[in-house]
Scaffold this active site. Sequence first.
Site, PDB file in Angstrom:
ATOM      1  N   TRP A 101      -8.147   5.519  23.029  1.00 60.10           N
ATOM      2  CA  TRP A 101      -8.668   6.300  23.951  1.00 60.10           C
ATOM      3  C   TRP A 101      -9.238   5.461  25.162  1.00 60.10           C
ATOM      4  CZ3 TRP A 101      -6.599  10.687  24.540  1.00 60.10           C
ATOM      5  CH2 TRP A 101      -6.239  11.529  23.237  1.00 60.10           C
ATOM      6  N   ASP A 159     -17.522   7.637  27.613  1.00 58.19           N
ATOM      7  CA  ASP A 159     -16.639   8.788  26.962  1.00 58.19           C
ATOM      8  C   ASP A 159     -17.347   8.989  25.632  1.00 58.19           C
ATOM      9  OD1 ASP A 159     -14.623  10.269  25.626  1.00 58.19           O
ATOM     10  OD2 ASP A 159     -13.042   9.148  26.191  1.00 58.19           O
ATOM     11  N   LYS A 174     -14.648  17.924  18.713  1.00 60.26           N
ATOM     12  CA  LYS A 174     -14.908  17.377  17.877  1.00 60.26           C
ATOM     13  C   LYS A 174     -16.418  17.823  17.176  1.00 60.26           C
ATOM     14  CE  LYS A 174     -11.987  14.134  19.125  1.00 60.26           C
ATOM     15  NZ  LYS A 174     -10.441  14.592  18.650  1.00 60.26           N
TER      16      LYS A 174
END
Lengths: 356, 356
Positions: free
Chosen positions: B98, B168, B192
Amino acid sequence: MNFYPGPGALPLPVLKRIHTELFNFDGTGMSVMEISHRNPKIQFIIDDSVERIKRLMTLNDEFDVIFLQGGGSLQFLMVPMNFSEDGDYIDYIDTGYWAEKAIRAAKGLDRDLEIIASSADSYHTKVPNLAKVQLREKTRYLHLCSNNTVVGTQFHDFPKFSVPVVVDMSSDFMSKSMDTTNLSCIYAHAQKNIGLSGVTVVLIRKEMLTQVSENLPEFLDYRTHIARRSNYHTPPCFSIYVMWHILRWIEEDMGGLNQLGEINQKKADLLYNFIDSCALFDCPVEKQSRSQMNVVFTLPSKDLEQQFIQAAAESGIVGVAGHRTKGGCRVSLYNGVTIEAVSSLTMFMEDFAQNN
Amino acid sequence: MNFYPGPGALPLPVLKRIHTELFNFDGTGMSVMEISHRNPKIQFIIDDSVERIKRLMTLNDEFDVIFLQGGGSLQFLMVPMNFSEDGDYIDYIDTGYWAEKAIRAAKGLDRDLEIIASSADSYHTKVPNLAKVQLREKTRYLHLCSNNTVVGTQFHDFPKFSVPVVVDMSSDFMSKSMDTTNLSCIYAHAQKNIGLSGVTVVLIRKEMLTQVSENLPEFLDYRTHIARRSNYHTPPCFSIYVMWHILRWIEEDMGGLNQLGEINQKKADLLYNFIDSCALFDCPVEKQSRSQMNVVFTLPSKDLEQQFIQAAAESGIVGVAGHRTKGGCRVSLYNGVTIEAVSSLTMFMEDFAQNN
C-alpha cells in the site's frame, strides 16, 4: 410519505429483503457488510448488476459499465480528464444548478470550454431545443444534464450529434426506457432512482476509451476500473448491494423499464394535472420541458409556501421544500415513490387549497 | 468466524442496532437510507461522528475531521495535490504494497518524490527505524503507512520530524489509543476497524491548510469539504451512519480506545504466541515490527497452506488466505473480531498442527 430529492424513498420490498438477510447473506452466515470485496459473492453482485443494467437498458456490448465513488461531482472532473486534453474544445449546455457545477469543475481544467446553449434566459424554465444546438467544429464532446432536479426540467430525447454526447443522468437514470443510440457516456449517482449515495454508475461506449490521455492518474482513468471490473480498490460494496436489489426489483417485480416508466409517467401526470387545475399552485416550467422526476411549483407568497411545507410535515409528508438555493416547493417522484403516495399528496394539496 | 482483511467482521451489537432501526430511524418512520443528506438528522450523524473521533483520540481543535469518498486510493492523490506543488520535494517511506501504491500515485504528479527509507531489503519483514530516517531539507512532508496489511508490519510510534508527517492509517485507525502529537494528517478508509467501505476519514491539522494550492479543483481541495462539514456533495450517508454506530460502540460499549487497544493487544498476543510456540506455523515478521491487526504466517509448503485454508473454511473460518499478490496465510484482527474468535482459531490451528 417521502418526497425527498435524494437520497429518498426506497421500494419497501427492497428494504424488507435487505432487512431479512442483514445477518446472513446468501447462506454465508455473515452480513453482506462483512464480506471481503475479493470474495466471489461480492464480485457476483457487481457483475450481475452490470448485466442487469445492460439488459434493462438494452445496451449492447459497445458499452462498458462501471461503479465508482465520488458522486456526480467527481465525474464533473473525470469526464473532461478522460475525454479531452489540455487546450481541447469541450461544449456544455447550461440548464441550471447541476449543469453549472459540471461547467465550473471542467472550467478549472485547462480546456477551452464553451457554453453553446443555455436556458438561463428563461430562468431555466425550459430546456434548450437540442435540434437547434450548434457545436463548435473541433469540439471533443457535448455535455448536458438530462434531468435538472433544482429547476424541474428534463430533456426527453437525444438527437444525433457529430461528436460524442456525455449525459449526467444522475436524477433520471433507470426511471424509464431510454434510447441510448446517440449517447457515448452516461453517468449517474445511485441515490435518486437506484439506491444509496456512495456509488456512481458510469456507462461508456468502448470507442471513447481509445483516446484517453496517457498521463492521467490511474485512479482517475476509466480504463483502470473497467479492467478491474469495478474492483480496482475496495468498492462501496453495500451501496452496490442495495443498487443490485433495486435493479432486481425493477426487472423482476416491476417488469422492466417500460413498465416502470409508465408508472413514473402516471405519477407525474397526476401531480402536474392537479397543479395545473388548482389556482393556488403554479408550475413555472414549460410543459414540454417538465421533469417526470422533480415537480417544482410555487404558491402565491413565501409565507404561504412556508405554511404549506409546515402543514405537509404535520401530515407526515416530507421533502416538499424547494432547493435551498431557489426556494418554492419541489416534489421528487423517484422510483421508490408509489402512486398511492402521490395520490395522497394531491389530496392533501387539494385540502390545503380549499383552506387557504 | 470472519478474519477477512477488510471489509470484515462488524461488532454484533452494532449489526443488531442497525437491523432494529432499519425501517424507522430515530422516530422518522423512514429508513436512515431514505433520509435526505440535507436533513438535520444526517448532519447530526456527521457532526457527532466528528466529535466522537476527536474525543476518542483526544484531538484538540487543531485538527479538522472530514469524511470523503474514494478510499485510500483517492487520498494517494489528494495528499500530494493539497500539500505540495509542482516540483516540490515530497518524501515517502516504502513498507510494501500500500505504501508503494501511494508512491506510484504521487509519482504520477509533477513532484520530486524520493523514497527516503524502505523495508524492501528485508522483504518488508520489519519497518524502517524512524529515528534514523533522514529527510531531504526542503521536503514538504513525509508520508508513511502505519500498518501494512499485506506484509503484517506496523509502526508503533511516531517521532517528531522537522516537516509535517502524513500517515495512511487505513488499517489501524481507531484500533488503540495513539499519540498524534507528531502527526499532521491522518487518513483511513472505514472498512477495516470502523465500518463499511465507501467512506474515508481524513484528519488534518489546520496549519496544513494555509498553503494549499489555489489551482486545485474544488472537489479535490480538503478545504471544500471542511467548509461544508463533509456535506459539499451527497456524502456516503449509510457508510457514515454505520461508522457512527461503531464509534458509539467504541465509546459507550467498549469504554474507549485504551480499553479497545488492550483487547486488540490480547488478541494479537494470543495468536502470535501460539504461532511462535508451534513448529508448523512461522511468522516471518520481526517481533518489534509485528502488526496488531494483520498476522501473516506461512506453513512449510504451499500445499499445506492450501490444505490449511481449505480446512479452515470447512470449519467455518473465513479470510485466512494471504494477500493475492503474496500468498501464505493472513489473519486480520480488526475491532469487529472477538477474542473468542481468536481463541477458537488458535484451537483450530493447534488441531491442524497435530494432524499434519
